[in-house]
Scaffold this active site. Sequence first.
Site, PDB file in Angstrom:
ATOM      1  N   ASN A  10     -65.075  -7.416  38.443  1.00 38.11           N
ATOM      2  CA  ASN A  10     -66.318  -7.117  37.716  1.00 38.11           C
ATOM      3  C   ASN A  10     -67.427  -8.123  38.060  1.00 38.11           C
ATOM      4  O   ASN A  10     -67.459  -9.236  37.536  1.00 38.11           O
ATOM      5  CB  ASN A  10     -65.991  -7.143  36.210  1.00 38.11           C
ATOM      6  CG  ASN A  10     -67.132  -6.649  35.357  1.00 38.11           C
ATOM      7  OD1 ASN A  10     -68.296  -6.733  35.749  1.00 38.11           O
ATOM      8  ND2 ASN A  10     -66.804  -6.150  34.191  1.00 38.11           N
ATOM      9  N   ASN A  12     -70.531  -7.960  37.270  1.00 37.67           N
ATOM     10  CA  ASN A  12     -71.416  -8.210  36.117  1.00 37.67           C
ATOM     11  C   ASN A  12     -70.975  -9.446  35.341  1.00 37.67           C
ATOM     12  O   ASN A  12     -71.798 -10.234  34.880  1.00 37.67           O
ATOM     13  CB  ASN A  12     -71.389  -7.017  35.148  1.00 37.67           C
ATOM     14  CG  ASN A  12     -72.148  -5.843  35.703  1.00 37.67           C
ATOM     15  OD1 ASN A  12     -73.283  -5.989  36.141  1.00 37.67           O
ATOM     16  ND2 ASN A  12     -71.508  -4.687  35.720  1.00 37.67           N
ATOM     17  N   LYS A  13     -69.650  -9.581  35.200  1.00 37.53           N
ATOM     18  CA  LYS A  13     -69.142 -10.755  34.483  1.00 37.53           C
ATOM     19  C   LYS A  13     -69.517 -12.025  35.232  1.00 37.53           C
ATOM     20  O   LYS A  13     -69.945 -13.006  34.631  1.00 37.53           O
ATOM     21  CB  LYS A  13     -67.604 -10.698  34.388  1.00 37.53           C
ATOM     22  CG  LYS A  13     -67.070  -9.810  33.321  1.00 37.53           C
ATOM     23  CD  LYS A  13     -65.566 -10.039  33.205  1.00 37.53           C
ATOM     24  CE  LYS A  13     -64.947  -9.038  32.264  1.00 37.53           C
ATOM     25  NZ  LYS A  13     -63.493  -9.195  32.176  1.00 37.53           N
ATOM     26  N   GLU A  39     -52.591  -5.752  35.826  1.00 38.22           N
ATOM     27  CA  GLU A  39     -52.526  -6.093  34.402  1.00 38.22           C
ATOM     28  C   GLU A  39     -51.214  -5.618  33.827  1.00 38.22           C
ATOM     29  O   GLU A  39     -50.885  -4.442  33.959  1.00 38.22           O
ATOM     30  CB  GLU A  39     -53.685  -5.413  33.652  1.00 38.22           C
ATOM     31  CG  GLU A  39     -54.678  -6.413  33.158  1.00 38.22           C
ATOM     32  CD  GLU A  39     -55.774  -5.842  32.257  1.00 38.22           C
ATOM     33  OE1 GLU A  39     -55.458  -5.071  31.347  1.00 38.22           O
ATOM     34  OE2 GLU A  39     -56.930  -6.203  32.489  1.00 38.22           O
ATOM     35  N   ASP A  68     -60.432 -12.217  30.283  1.00 39.36           N
ATOM     36  CA  ASP A  68     -59.990 -10.935  29.760  1.00 39.36           C
ATOM     37  C   ASP A  68     -60.718 -10.698  28.436  1.00 39.36           C
ATOM     38  O   ASP A  68     -60.832 -11.609  27.625  1.00 39.36           O
ATOM     39  CB  ASP A  68     -58.476 -10.975  29.532  1.00 39.36           C
ATOM     40  CG  ASP A  68     -57.870  -9.626  29.782  1.00 39.36           C
ATOM     41  OD1 ASP A  68     -58.107  -9.073  30.862  1.00 39.36           O
ATOM     42  OD2 ASP A  68     -57.195  -9.106  28.878  1.00 39.36           O
ATOM     43  N   HIS A 171     -69.563 -13.189  23.252  1.00 33.79           N
ATOM     44  CA  HIS A 171     -68.209 -13.745  23.213  1.00 33.79           C
ATOM     45  C   HIS A 171     -67.959 -14.586  24.467  1.00 33.79           C
ATOM     46  O   HIS A 171     -67.334 -15.625  24.433  1.00 33.79           O
ATOM     47  CB  HIS A 171     -67.206 -12.588  23.120  1.00 33.79           C
ATOM     48  CG  HIS A 171     -67.453 -11.476  24.103  1.00 33.79           C
ATOM     49  ND1 HIS A 171     -68.650 -10.818  24.198  1.00 33.79           N
ATOM     50  CD2 HIS A 171     -66.671 -10.937  25.067  1.00 33.79           C
ATOM     51  CE1 HIS A 171     -68.587  -9.911  25.157  1.00 33.79           C
ATOM     52  NE2 HIS A 171     -67.400  -9.974  25.717  1.00 33.79           N
ATOM     53  N   ARG A 172     -68.496 -14.110  25.588  1.00 30.89           N
ATOM     54  CA  ARG A 172     -68.333 -14.794  26.882  1.00 30.89           C
ATOM     55  C   ARG A 172     -69.018 -16.165  26.839  1.00 30.89           C
ATOM     56  O   ARG A 172     -68.471 -17.177  27.274  1.00 30.89           O
ATOM     57  CB  ARG A 172     -68.972 -13.921  27.967  1.00 30.89           C
ATOM     58  CG  ARG A 172     -68.857 -14.446  29.384  1.00 30.89           C
ATOM     59  CD  ARG A 172     -69.067 -13.330  30.382  1.00 30.89           C
ATOM     60  NE  ARG A 172     -68.080 -12.307  30.198  1.00 30.89           N
ATOM     61  CZ  ARG A 172     -68.340 -11.083  29.707  1.00 30.89           C
ATOM     62  NH1 ARG A 172     -69.570 -10.721  29.412  1.00 30.89           N
ATOM     63  NH2 ARG A 172     -67.371 -10.230  29.521  1.00 30.89           N
TER      64      ARG A 172
HETATM   65  P1  IMP Z   1     -61.738  -6.534  30.959  1.00 32.80           P
HETATM   66  O1  IMP Z   1     -61.645  -7.948  30.535  1.00 32.80           O
HETATM   67  O2  IMP Z   1     -62.515  -6.395  32.228  1.00 32.80           O
HETATM   68  O3  IMP Z   1     -60.420  -5.835  30.958  1.00 32.80           O
HETATM   69  O4  IMP Z   1     -62.672  -5.836  29.865  1.00 32.80           O
HETATM   70  C1  IMP Z   1     -62.244  -4.838  28.980  1.00 32.80           C
HETATM   71  C2  IMP Z   1     -63.333  -3.813  28.785  1.00 32.80           C
HETATM   72  O5  IMP Z   1     -64.336  -4.359  27.978  1.00 32.80           O
HETATM   73  C3  IMP Z   1     -63.986  -3.307  30.073  1.00 32.80           C
HETATM   74  O6  IMP Z   1     -64.187  -1.921  29.967  1.00 32.80           O
HETATM   75  C4  IMP Z   1     -65.311  -4.018  30.113  1.00 32.80           C
HETATM   76  O7  IMP Z   1     -66.292  -3.227  30.712  1.00 32.80           O
HETATM   77  C5  IMP Z   1     -65.593  -4.221  28.618  1.00 32.80           C
HETATM   78  N1  IMP Z   1     -66.342  -5.453  28.414  1.00 32.80           N
HETATM   79  C6  IMP Z   1     -65.925  -6.719  28.664  1.00 32.80           C
HETATM   80  N2  IMP Z   1     -66.904  -7.591  28.392  1.00 32.80           N
HETATM   81  C7  IMP Z   1     -67.950  -6.852  27.977  1.00 32.80           C
HETATM   82  C8  IMP Z   1     -69.273  -7.196  27.603  1.00 32.80           C
HETATM   83  O8  IMP Z   1     -69.704  -8.354  27.591  1.00 32.80           O
HETATM   84  N3  IMP Z   1     -70.049  -6.171  27.226  1.00 32.80           N
HETATM   85  C9  IMP Z   1     -69.644  -4.879  27.235  1.00 32.80           C
HETATM   86  N4  IMP Z   1     -68.439  -4.497  27.596  1.00 32.80           N
HETATM   87  C10 IMP Z   1     -67.588  -5.488  27.981  1.00 32.80           C
END
Ligand code: IMP
Length: 187
Positions: A10, A12-13, A39, A68, A171-172
């Site tokens: 990702n 974006n992260k 995962e 995560d 949260h991040r």
């Molecule tokens: P993962 O950590 O990538 O597995 O995230 C789980 C889900 O939550 C994914 O569908 C991400 O797109 C969503 N997600 C994680 N962080 C955010 C955020 O900051 N905003 C919106 N969606 C998020």
Amino acid sequence: MCSLFFVSSNYNKFLEIKSIMKNRLSSTKLKFYRVALPEIQSNNIELISIEKSKSAYSISKAPVLIEDDGLFIKSLNGFPGPYSSFIYDTIGNNGVLKLMKGIKDRKAWFKSIFVYNDGTMIKLFYGEINGKISSRMSDGGWGFDPIFIPEKSRMSMGKLHKKAEKNKYSHRGIALEKFIDWYNNIR
Ligand code: IMP
């Protein structure tokens, strides 16, 4: 200068992490390593993230950071939680809004876990924010941003993202500040 790899599929992260870090890591450059990590199936997001960090380290053979996340909805007993990615990829924001149709209690929270793994040490950092699921989708942001309104804001995460204000609420951001403090202390 050493390298720390943020391993994720990702981008974006990574962009959000980079803008929060702003080169604040002592003598370390953060680099993006794009991989979709396997995962494990579990209801425990700590366990999922620790295993993810181990796979990330085995690929990079250098210190890694992985993250995560999960969106938890109170009236749905914490769903989608550890299944957030799958739910986003299948029913998406429209599907979540449909599930929430007619439900008054719209409380929800986002959880983030960062895991640092340098092959000898594994350390976890947590961030959580409360908020609610909006009744309709906004523009802006990514993932669940368009349907999540943080408690301390009147705007959705999508709108906050558009105004470059999301990191103040996310949260991040909370989890990452803890990581930055810890990392700079051990170096
Ligand atoms: P993962 O950590 O990538 O597995 O995230 C789980 C889900 O939550 C994914 O569908 C991400 O797109 C969503 N997600 C994680 N962080 C955010 C955020 O900051 N905003 C919106 N969606 C998020």
